[in-house]
Design a protein around this motif. Structure first.
Motif, mmCIF file in Angstrom:
data_model
loop_
_atom_site.group_PDB
_atom_site.id
_atom_site.type_symbol
_atom_site.label_atom_id
_atom_site.label_comp_id
_atom_site.label_asym_id
_atom_site.label_seq_id
_atom_site.Cartn_x
_atom_site.Cartn_y
_atom_site.Cartn_z
ATOM 1 N N VAL A 1 7.815 -6.458 -13.998
ATOM 2 C CA VAL A 1 6.718 -6.220 -13.058
ATOM 3 C C VAL A 1 5.457 -5.986 -13.891
ATOM 4 O O VAL A 1 5.308 -4.957 -14.531
ATOM 5 C CB VAL A 1 7.005 -5.018 -12.140
ATOM 6 N N VAL A 2 4.558 -6.965 -13.881
ATOM 7 C CA VAL A 2 3.395 -6.909 -14.758
ATOM 8 C C VAL A 2 2.217 -6.186 -14.134
ATOM 9 O O VAL A 2 1.259 -5.812 -14.826
ATOM 10 C CB VAL A 2 2.959 -8.323 -15.192
ATOM 11 N N ALA A 3 2.257 -5.964 -12.804
ATOM 12 C CA ALA A 3 1.167 -5.238 -12.147
ATOM 13 C C ALA A 3 1.605 -4.828 -10.751
ATOM 14 O O ALA A 3 2.499 -5.448 -10.154
ATOM 15 C CB ALA A 3 -0.102 -6.089 -12.063
ATOM 16 N N GLU A 4 0.976 -3.760 -10.255
ATOM 17 C CA GLU A 4 1.141 -3.344 -8.865
ATOM 18 C C GLU A 4 -0.225 -3.343 -8.210
ATOM 19 O O GLU A 4 -1.235 -3.078 -8.862
ATOM 20 C CB GLU A 4 1.768 -1.950 -8.780
ATOM 21 N N ALA A 5 -0.256 -3.656 -6.914
ATOM 22 C CA ALA A 5 -1.517 -3.697 -6.171
ATOM 23 C C ALA A 5 -1.361 -2.925 -4.871
ATOM 24 O O ALA A 5 -0.313 -2.986 -4.231
ATOM 25 C CB ALA A 5 -1.909 -5.147 -5.888
ATOM 26 N N VAL A 6 -2.418 -2.206 -4.492
ATOM 27 C CA VAL A 6 -2.365 -1.383 -3.279
ATOM 28 C C VAL A 6 -3.038 -2.065 -2.105
ATOM 29 O O VAL A 6 -2.998 -1.567 -0.978
ATOM 30 C CB VAL A 6 -3.008 0.002 -3.522
ATOM 31 N N ASN A 7 -3.684 -3.215 -2.337
ATOM 32 C CA ASN A 7 -4.287 -3.989 -1.258
ATOM 33 C C ASN A 7 -4.418 -5.440 -1.710
ATOM 34 O O ASN A 7 -4.154 -5.787 -2.864
ATOM 35 C CB ASN A 7 -5.652 -3.405 -0.843
ATOM 36 N N ASP B 1 0.805 -1.219 0.000
ATOM 37 C CA ASP B 1 0.000 0.000 0.000
ATOM 38 C C ASP B 1 0.842 1.274 0.000
ATOM 39 O O ASP B 1 0.302 2.376 -0.083
ATOM 40 C CB ASP B 1 -0.976 0.019 1.187
ATOM 41 N N GLN B 2 2.168 1.125 0.058
ATOM 42 C CA GLN B 2 3.046 2.292 0.028
ATOM 43 C C GLN B 2 3.656 2.452 -1.367
ATOM 44 O O GLN B 2 4.395 1.584 -1.839
ATOM 45 C CB GLN B 2 4.157 2.161 1.069
ATOM 46 N N ALA B 3 3.350 3.571 -1.987
ATOM 47 C CA ALA B 3 3.799 3.812 -3.367
ATOM 48 C C ALA B 3 5.321 3.800 -3.483
ATOM 49 O O ALA B 3 5.872 3.284 -4.463
ATOM 50 C CB ALA B 3 3.240 5.145 -3.874
ATOM 51 N N LEU B 4 6.011 4.359 -2.498
ATOM 52 C CA LEU B 4 7.473 4.411 -2.564
ATOM 53 C C LEU B 4 8.088 3.012 -2.509
ATOM 54 O O LEU B 4 9.090 2.748 -3.173
ATOM 55 C CB LEU B 4 8.026 5.279 -1.430
#
Length: 233
Positions: A32-38, A13-16
């Motif tokens: 990196v095919v995707a990022e998730a925030v939760n 959940d931390q963008a940095l």
């Protein structure tokens, strides 16, 4: 023939943190095919992108990393499209966290502290993808000894243990104390190839995915008890 690039999803959940990990992985050719925030986003991203490895934070809003790991591995076991073959690598700020032990029992292939060096992060992702499990022996051992059921609470019986040879049982006991294949080979005066074969047979006979599951099973069945002295040295 060159292998396709390793594909990863970063869930934090931390963008940095996500940006930093993405840069480290990309610099070593990991896509990196995707990022998730939760956790919910992570589960959806796995189904959508079919990554090799998920770097999963524990504490996230909406759905935490523990439940996300359970869902990802349940989907993988059930053969749900997009989840097959994905490994989960837990990331945590704390070196003693009951969520990490729970995540390992839920199917994660290992865990790292977030202050890991870039080189160790990349190597760990590749180790997990190769089908091995990432065991930080001292931390993993402390987690299991702190949270594994004590003798009076154990009720787990695994019939596969009876199928192991005396040598395989010995290897499993030593493996459960956190020894690497190289350390097992030295301890048992065997070649690294022979040790690798023993470990593979143990996992196959017990129906386990990796070394982490083997360590958890060894504790939960009472094959090794919390407080057992380390076999190192």
């Amino acid at each position: 023939m060159s292998q396709p690039p390793l594909r990863a999803v970063i869930a934090d959940d931390q963008a940095l943190v996500r940006t930093g990990f993405r840069m480290i992985l990309a610099a070593d050719g990991i896509e990196v095919v995707a990022e998730a925030v939760n956790g919910a986003d992570a589960v959806a991203a796995v189904r959508r992108t079919k990554p090799d490895v998920v770097l999963m934070d524990i504490r996230m809003p909406e759905l935490d990393g523990l439940e996300a790991t359970r869902q990802i591995m349940a989907n993988s076991t059930a053969g749900t499209e997009g989840a097959g073959g994905t490994k989960v690598l837990i990331l945590t700020t704390y070196d003693l966290d009951h969520y990490v032990y729970a995540a390992l029992t839920a199917g994660a292939s290992g865990f790292l502290l977030k202050d890991v060096t870039p080189e160790h992060l990349v190597a760990s992702v590749r180790v997990v993808r190769s089908g091995d499990a990432l065991l930080a022996p001292t931390i993993t051992r402390r987690l299991i000894e702190r949270f594994a059921p004590r003798d009076e609470a154990r009720s787990t019986v695994h019939r596969g243990l009876s199928e192991l040879t005396p040598r395989e049982l010995e290897v499993l006991r030593l493996l459960a104390t956190g020894l690497s294949n190289a350390e097992l080979a030295e301890r048992l005066t065997l070649s690294a190839t022979t040790v690798k074969t023993h470990v593979a047979r143990i996992l196959s006979k017990l129906g386990l995915r990796d070394r982490v599951q083997a360590v958890v099973l060894a504790y939960e069945t009472g094959l090794i008890s919390p407080g057992t002295p380390s076999e190192r040295g």
